[in-house]
Enzyme design. Sequence first.
Site, PDB file in Angstrom:
ATOM      1  N   ALA A  25       0.879  -1.293   0.006  1.00  0.00           N
ATOM      2  CA  ALA A  25       0.052  -0.121   0.079  1.00  0.00           C
ATOM      3  C   ALA A  25       1.068   1.361  -0.142  1.00  0.00           C
ATOM      4  O   ALA A  25       2.012   1.220   0.361  1.00  0.00           O
ATOM      5  CB  ALA A  25      -0.875   0.071   1.181  1.00  0.00           C
ATOM      6  N   GLU A  36       3.871  -5.612   7.249  1.00  0.00           N
ATOM      7  CA  GLU A  36       3.112  -4.611   7.832  1.00  0.00           C
ATOM      8  C   GLU A  36       3.678  -4.411   9.388  1.00  0.00           C
ATOM      9  O   GLU A  36       3.654  -3.154   9.737  1.00  0.00           O
ATOM     10  CB  GLU A  36       1.629  -4.879   8.043  1.00  0.00           C
ATOM     11  CG  GLU A  36       1.104  -4.598   6.641  1.00  0.00           C
ATOM     12  CD  GLU A  36       1.243  -6.008   5.787  1.00  0.00           C
ATOM     13  OE1 GLU A  36       0.480  -6.073   4.704  1.00  0.00           O
ATOM     14  OE2 GLU A  36       1.769  -6.843   5.803  1.00  0.00           O
TER      15      GLU A  36
END
Length: 261
Positions: A67, A135
């Site tokens: 992302a 992440e």
Amino acid sequence: MADFEYLKVSQQNHILTITLSRKDKLNAINTPMIEELQQVIQEVYDLDEVKGVIIRGDGDKAFVVGADIKEISQLNELNGRKYSETGQELFSLIENCHKPVIAAITGYCLGGGLELAMACHLRIATEEAKFGMPEANVGMIPGFGGTQRLPKLVGKGKALELLMTCDQISATEAKAIGLLNTVVSDDDELTFKCNSLLEKITSKAPLAIGMVINCVNAADGNSETGFQTESNNFSNCFKSQDFKEGIEAFVEKREPNFIGE
């Protein structure tokens, strides 16, 4: 189909190729890309002339590197939940499409990129591709379904290892643990393999293929509760000091000092 800012869409015979095109950002996913991809996939559902789909990244350096970190850094608990749910909705739309969707992977396939690949029905990659869920390096968790789909593909233990260590693995290892269907030598072979596989699949009865996808997804037992739990925890990350520290450390190119708050 309309022209898009972050996608390139082409069709050859009855196979639609969607290229995620933010080459300067290693095809990092942002909200406009999600919206454009959702529009295309929704059209795929209704277009009789499209029988199969290939999703790939622009260039050979990355399928999707993850992302967009700049966009992620601006999220808070409230809009973080919406961001997660929007990505989950798109990836569920791909996963539940009654037409076969193949992820054609070169280069880095990380974070949200791996979540996108896992939402596709089949995954084929070149030998040099790299896979990971990074992440936790910045105080986050996956938010687009990664915590739900990864254990179903590779098993709970391996999924936890990848999610908690943030290690990157090779295409060879990814295939060995069930994350990939096939590994090929280069991009030319990747294109050929994806197209030939879709030609084979789409020569079968379309209604039966759609039913197969539906039944296998049902066997997976995708749980709304599981996806909602992911969204809840994803959004909670954005009020933590660890997330702020993780993002600052990433931007400053240093090791983060997490305190668990």
